[in-house]
Design a protein around this motif. Structure first.
Motif, mmCIF file in Angstrom:
data_model
loop_
_atom_site.group_PDB
_atom_site.id
_atom_site.type_symbol
_atom_site.label_atom_id
_atom_site.label_comp_id
_atom_site.label_asym_id
_atom_site.label_seq_id
_atom_site.Cartn_x
_atom_site.Cartn_y
_atom_site.Cartn_z
ATOM 1 N N ASN A 19 0.797 -1.225 0.000
ATOM 2 C CA ASN A 19 0.000 0.000 0.000
ATOM 3 C C ASN A 19 0.834 1.281 0.000
ATOM 4 N N TYR A 27 -5.628 8.159 -0.048
ATOM 5 C CA TYR A 27 -4.212 8.051 0.304
ATOM 6 C C TYR A 27 -3.698 9.381 0.845
ATOM 7 N N GLY A 69 -5.398 0.064 0.835
ATOM 8 C CA GLY A 69 -4.713 -0.887 -0.033
ATOM 9 C C GLY A 69 -5.714 -1.551 -0.982
ATOM 10 N N PRO A 70 -5.285 -2.162 -2.069
ATOM 11 C CA PRO A 70 -3.907 -2.148 -2.537
ATOM 12 C C PRO A 70 -3.549 -0.822 -3.200
ATOM 13 N N ILE A 71 -2.291 -0.684 -3.591
ATOM 14 C CA ILE A 71 -1.843 0.516 -4.293
ATOM 15 C C ILE A 71 -2.716 0.763 -5.520
#
Length: 205
Positions: free
Chosen positions: A65, A119, A112-114
């Protein structure tokens, strides 16, 4: 037109890969506001006018992440000098100035995930001030940025990012900032702060 050509070339040059794998190139358009200095002699505020900006970042995955990020953001603007009663206008008023940030930092996706969802983002590096006036030189100063964003996947390789970032630059100058000889105005400042809203298109690699 040039920005559109650059964006199209950048996108076509990237290999096919899922953006969720972690690496991405992002090109942003934004609007940046804030930031001021002071006239050392009169004390008048010398502001950098609110204006549009263009930025780009490259992100590399660290883990599930988090990403490392190289970020560059450029704003072309003008000085706006606040006029005091009965005071003559400043030679700097309306003159061009650009503010460019070059930072190394990262992103951390909450869930997550990236590549998807909310963010936080941030980085440290340097700010380049470039006044467009004879007798004034460009100056580099240390700076940092912090922000929050949200990313939506639009396809396997493409995503939309919306961000808000704040920038702080340590100027720490008591007079003569930007002077390279022949300055008609002596500029001083301690810190230079700006805020920015950005919308970006990311393509994975």
């Amino acid at each position: 037109m040039r920005a559109s050509i650059f964006l199209a070339a950048a996108l076509s040059a990237l290999p096919a890969a899922a953006i969720a794998e972690g690496g991405a190139l992002t090109v942003y358009g934004g609007y940046r506001g804030g930031g001021s200095f002071a006239d050392s002699t009169t004390g008048r505020s010398i502001d950098v006018a609110n204006a549009g900006s263009v930025s780009a970042s490259v992100d590399w995955p660290l883990d599930g992440n988090r990403q490392l990020q190289l970020f560059v953001g450029h704003q072309g603007s003008k000085f706006a000098v606040r006029t005091l009663p009965a005071a003559p206008s400043s030679v700097l008023d309306g003159r061009a100035v650009s503010v460019t940030y070059l930072h190394l930092g990262g992103t951390n996706f909450f869930d997550g995930p990236i590549g998807r969802g909310p963010y936080v983002v941030g980085g440290v590096g340097a700010t380049l001030f470039s006044p467009g006036l004879g007798g004034f030189s460009s100056e580099w100063r240390p700076s940092l940025n912090v922000g929050v964003g949200y990313q939506w996947l639009l396809g396997e390789r493409v995503a939309l990012r919306i961000e808000g970032r704040g920038y702080v630059t340590l100027v720490d100058n008591q007079g003569g900032l930007f002077c390279s000889g022949g300055c008609v105005v002596s500029i001083r400042g301690d810190t230079f702060t700006q805020g920015e809203a950005l919308v970006g298109l990311s393509v994975g690699f």
